[in-house]
Design a protein around this motif. Structure first.
Motif, PDB file in Angstrom:
ATOM      1  N   ILE A 228       0.837  -1.196   0.000  1.00 17.68           N
ATOM      2  CA  ILE A 228       0.000   0.000   0.000  1.00 17.68           C
ATOM      3  C   ILE A 228       0.875   1.250   0.000  1.00 17.68           C
ATOM      4  CG2 ILE A 228      -1.671   1.326   1.355  1.00 17.68           C
ATOM      5  CD1 ILE A 228      -2.853  -1.342   2.317  1.00 17.68           C
ATOM      6  N   VAL A 257      -5.158   1.218  -3.849  1.00 17.96           N
ATOM      7  CA  VAL A 257      -5.645   1.881  -2.630  1.00 17.96           C
ATOM      8  C   VAL A 257      -4.546   2.765  -2.034  1.00 17.96           C
ATOM      9  CG1 VAL A 257      -7.387   0.121  -2.134  1.00 17.96           C
ATOM     10  CG2 VAL A 257      -5.142  -0.055  -1.049  1.00 17.96           C
ATOM     11  N   ARG A 261      -5.049   6.765  -1.412  1.00 23.69           N
ATOM     12  CA  ARG A 261      -4.788   7.411  -0.133  1.00 23.69           C
ATOM     13  C   ARG A 261      -3.861   8.614  -0.306  1.00 23.69           C
ATOM     14  NH1 ARG A 261      -2.461   3.954   4.697  1.00 23.69           N
ATOM     15  NH2 ARG A 261      -0.565   4.171   3.506  1.00 23.69           N
ATOM     16  N   GLU A 283     -10.987  -7.363  -1.107  1.00 26.71           N
ATOM     17  CA  GLU A 283     -11.829  -6.596  -0.174  1.00 26.71           C
ATOM     18  C   GLU A 283     -11.391  -5.142  -0.057  1.00 26.71           C
ATOM     19  OE1 GLU A 283     -10.907  -9.637   0.316  1.00 26.71           O
ATOM     20  OE2 GLU A 283     -12.640 -10.812   0.960  1.00 26.71           O
ATOM     21  N   LEU A 284     -10.086  -4.905  -0.109  1.00 24.99           N
ATOM     22  CA  LEU A 284      -9.582  -3.539   0.036  1.00 24.99           C
ATOM     23  C   LEU A 284     -10.225  -2.595  -0.967  1.00 24.99           C
ATOM     24  CD1 LEU A 284      -5.700  -3.821   0.512  1.00 24.99           C
ATOM     25  CD2 LEU A 284      -7.365  -3.022   2.186  1.00 24.99           C
ATOM     26  N   GLU A 286     -13.118  -2.641  -2.293  1.00 20.86           N
ATOM     27  CA  GLU A 286     -14.515  -2.380  -1.976  1.00 20.86           C
ATOM     28  C   GLU A 286     -14.618  -1.461  -0.761  1.00 20.86           C
ATOM     29  OE1 GLU A 286     -16.269  -6.183  -1.393  1.00 20.86           O
ATOM     30  OE2 GLU A 286     -18.132  -5.267  -0.679  1.00 20.86           O
ATOM     31  N   ILE A 287     -13.691  -1.620   0.160  1.00 17.80           N
ATOM     32  CA  ILE A 287     -13.730  -0.875   1.422  1.00 17.80           C
ATOM     33  C   ILE A 287     -13.099   0.514   1.271  1.00 17.80           C
ATOM     34  CG2 ILE A 287     -12.678  -0.872   3.747  1.00 17.80           C
ATOM     35  CD1 ILE A 287     -15.218  -2.554   3.463  1.00 17.80           C
ATOM     36  N   TYR A 289     -12.217   4.307   0.068  1.00 21.68           N
ATOM     37  CA  TYR A 289     -13.136   5.413  -0.182  1.00 21.68           C
ATOM     38  C   TYR A 289     -12.434   6.493  -0.970  1.00 21.68           C
ATOM     39  CZ  TYR A 289     -16.470   9.154   0.558  1.00 21.68           C
ATOM     40  OH  TYR A 289     -17.374  10.150   0.356  1.00 21.68           O
TER      41      TYR A 289
ATOM     42  N   ASN B  77      -8.896 -11.901   4.263  1.00 25.73           N
ATOM     43  CA  ASN B  77      -8.658 -10.575   4.840  1.00 25.73           C
ATOM     44  C   ASN B  77      -7.303 -10.415   5.512  1.00 25.73           C
ATOM     45  OD1 ASN B  77     -11.288  -9.354   4.237  1.00 25.73           O
ATOM     46  ND2 ASN B  77     -12.020 -11.021   5.507  1.00 25.73           N
ATOM     47  N   ILE B 228     -17.051  -9.452   6.198  1.00 27.78           N
ATOM     48  CA  ILE B 228     -17.440  -8.045   6.105  1.00 27.78           C
ATOM     49  C   ILE B 228     -18.960  -7.938   6.046  1.00 27.78           C
ATOM     50  CG2 ILE B 228     -17.362  -5.994   4.625  1.00 27.78           C
ATOM     51  CD1 ILE B 228     -14.521  -6.837   3.811  1.00 27.78           C
ATOM     52  N   ARG B 261     -19.517   0.210   6.925  1.00 31.47           N
ATOM     53  CA  ARG B 261     -20.141   0.342   5.610  1.00 31.47           C
ATOM     54  C   ARG B 261     -21.666   0.396   5.734  1.00 31.47           C
ATOM     55  NH1 ARG B 261     -18.796  -3.954   1.094  1.00 31.47           N
ATOM     56  NH2 ARG B 261     -20.217  -5.209   2.318  1.00 31.47           N
ATOM     57  N   LEU B 284      -7.269  -3.315   6.216  1.00 33.46           N
ATOM     58  CA  LEU B 284      -8.644  -2.865   6.002  1.00 33.46           C
ATOM     59  C   LEU B 284      -8.993  -1.708   6.935  1.00 33.46           C
ATOM     60  CD1 LEU B 284     -10.845  -6.089   5.657  1.00 33.46           C
ATOM     61  CD2 LEU B 284     -10.387  -4.386   3.890  1.00 33.46           C
ATOM     62  N   ILE B 287      -7.529   1.517   5.635  1.00 28.85           N
ATOM     63  CA  ILE B 287      -8.046   1.940   4.332  1.00 28.85           C
ATOM     64  C   ILE B 287      -9.517   2.336   4.424  1.00 28.85           C
ATOM     65  CG2 ILE B 287      -8.652   0.963   2.055  1.00 28.85           C
ATOM     66  CD1 ILE B 287      -5.742   1.917   2.340  1.00 28.85           C
ATOM     67  N   ALA B 288     -10.214   1.831   5.407  1.00 25.87           N
ATOM     68  CA  ALA B 288     -11.640   2.146   5.560  1.00 25.87           C
ATOM     69  C   ALA B 288     -11.835   3.648   5.724  1.00 25.87           C
ATOM     70  CB  ALA B 288     -12.198   1.411   6.777  1.00 25.87           C
ATOM     71  N   TYR B 289     -13.046   4.118   5.420  1.00 22.40           N
ATOM     72  CA  TYR B 289     -13.338   5.540   5.568  1.00 22.40           C
ATOM     73  C   TYR B 289     -14.636   5.718   6.301  1.00 22.40           C
ATOM     74  CZ  TYR B 289     -14.073  10.440   4.513  1.00 22.40           C
ATOM     75  OH  TYR B 289     -14.283  11.782   4.621  1.00 22.40           O
TER      76      TYR B 289
END
Lengths: 340, 340
Positions: A228, A257, A261, A283-284, A286-287, A289, B77, B228, B261, B284, B287-289
């Motif tokens: 990343i 991703v 970022r 999955e990254l 999809e998660i 943003y 994951n 998820i 989500r 994850l 990276i999540a928002y």
């Protein structure tokens, strides 16, 4: 039993092609070292006889351990995880256990792990991609270890593969990007050394550019190691070196991703200022943003079919049929028309 | 060689405790079936002699395969990936190859894979968490396979572990949540059956509530399978069943990003309306928002130390010292003071 129904041997191929068994072996393991004409003759015989170097006496020997090895480049970010979980689930149905080894993308470690799994009695191996040293393939053939290639499909190869066409899949993505008006393209690529998937994805973009009247040489390419943070750094470098870029195509979701970022940190709006795309659909993607537009790899289907094929091969000698699965685009939020 | 420097045997422990070797074995494998007084006596002798049931003749036998097995609950994951990559890197330095098996969180599959790895000649095993059937431990002891537990730490166990205290770590997170004014808490938990980490995390929240004058019985708990999508569904169920909830503590990051989500889809603002926290600190979470506030598990340090300890044990018989590593909070963007 008639001759016809027997499994063709290396000798049969040599006889049919009118060459020595050593030449057949060389054709399979060091095709570059064999004259084009000889190679064509041998490969013709190989196809005519449906000869598979991966199908050996071992499969029939019933000295089975019911263990199948899978060797993947990395466990990080779960790029191969969904495929392997499906592979394992299918193997379990057939009474096999899966053991996994990870190479950290290093060919020397892969070779060591192939030898370890063979020494530990693996009935068969699942490998990612076609590209590895001929010595490794020679070893597998000598040890009569059935081997299936996945994550890449090559209908021309003597070695069976169940996968998808990385070049075609990336071509699809690049065509979509170009269709949206982007002509200043950059590509953040995984390292292409010993990685046929990475190379094929690069070619796919060039194909699309050529088809669309763009000059493939105008593609700004930056190759980086996997991660990343590496994707983030690469994005910053690309935008400095080629500020006119409106679309950054990434060779995988992990780099994607990371790029996403860093774009946010730099105040670059995605997709208003710059579009970013990935590849894999893990999955990254999809998660992230905004959610990453990417190429969906048929992870589970690929794993399931690979498991079924290897289990059948080891159990009753059913030859593996090379199988091409389709990858498709997943349009999420990071690709939009080029800013005018 | 004096008696002192020799490795203590089961017989030594039995003699010191004044019981039969069968009783010692029962204490180690079925502690519930042994009277408290006998168990105390035996465990006292075990500690006094530094006896380790994992240290067997095998380690000295030099019939080594230089292969060490690691069995994890899932590859999805990448929850265990960073730890395993570090484990492998360390093993490689000592000349060992790692083979991984994944159990899909199923004890029956874990048992099958333990047997497969032992049958394939693994020199030692790395297992996640302490909780498994006594028969499995008996098998490992009978086969003299050195075994190290990780991802959980238990200083009281006879089996060495290099990990962190899941209960203490989750207690830390819950205390932080409560400190920010939250009293209506919900917990989305991984399945606790045969998962000591999940159970410990639940207890950690209860500890924090009790310490802070809240009633642990007021914790709204929802247990779900791993994924998820499951985290998303659980969040919706929690908010329907307990709409007064202001903080949803999740048992792992995967459930956490799912909850995050679904919150966005439901129009629930995080952290303004509801705070959400995770556990693990995998990619994850970052990276999540908004980026997920979570408990950082010392993945790499744990993997590295586990690799070093097992390599030394197999190579020269160095006993493994139980080692507790620290987990700490990573405060990102999903935890804020409770809405008033």
């Amino acid at each position: 039993m008639t001759q016809i129904s027997q499994t063709p041997t290396l000798q049969d191929v040599a006889a049919a092609a009118g060459v020595s068994t050593a030449t057949v072996s060389r054709c399979l393991n060091f095709p570059d070292q064999v004259a084009e004409r000889t190679r064509t003759k041998v490969m013709h015989a190989v196809k005519a006889l449906s000869y598979s170097p991966n199908f050996g006496a071992r499969a029939m020997a019933a000295r089975r351990t019911n263990t199948i090895g899978a060797i993947i480049p990395t466990m990080e970010n779960a790029v191969f995880a969904r495929g392997l979980e499906a592979f394992q689930a299918e193997l379990l149905e057939h009474g096999f256990t899966m053991l996994v080894a990870s190479t950290s993308y290093r060919p020397d470690i892969e070779e060591q792990q192939i030898r370890a799994l063979v020494a530990r009695g693996a009935d068969a191996l699942l490998l990612i991609g076609h590209e590895r040293s001929p010595e490794v393939y020679q070893f597998l053939e000598a040890q009569r270890i059935p081997t299936l290639i996945t994550w890449a499909f090559d209908g021309q190869s003597i070695r069976p593969s169940i996968g998808f066409d990385n070049r075609k899949a990336m071509r699809l993505m690049a065509l979509k990007v170009i269709e949206l008006g982007h002509s200043n393209l950059a590509f953040i690529s995984a390292e292409t050394n010993q990685n046929d998937r990475a190379k094929a994805r690069h070619w796919g973009i060039e194909d699309a550019m050529a088809t669309s009247g763009l000059n493939p040489r105008d593609l700004h390419v930056l190759e980086t190691t996997y991660g990343i943070e590496q994707g983030a750094t690469a994005f910053e470098q690309v935008m400095k070196a080629a500020p006119q870029t409106t679309a950054v195509i990434c060779g995988n979701d992990v780099l994607g991703v990371g790029a996403l970022r860093r774009a946010r940190e730099m105040g670059v709006k995605v997709p208003q200022d710059v579009s970013i795309t990935g590849f894999d659909d893990i999955e990254l993607a999809e998660i992230a943003y905004p959610a990453l537009t990417t190429v969906h790899v048929p992870h589970r289907e690929m794993g399931r079919r690979a498991g079924e094929a290897l289990a059948k091969l080891v159990t009753d000698g059913t030859l593996i049929e090379a199988t091409e699965l389709e990858a498709h685009l997943v349009l999420r939020e990071t690709l939009a028309p080029a800013r005018s």
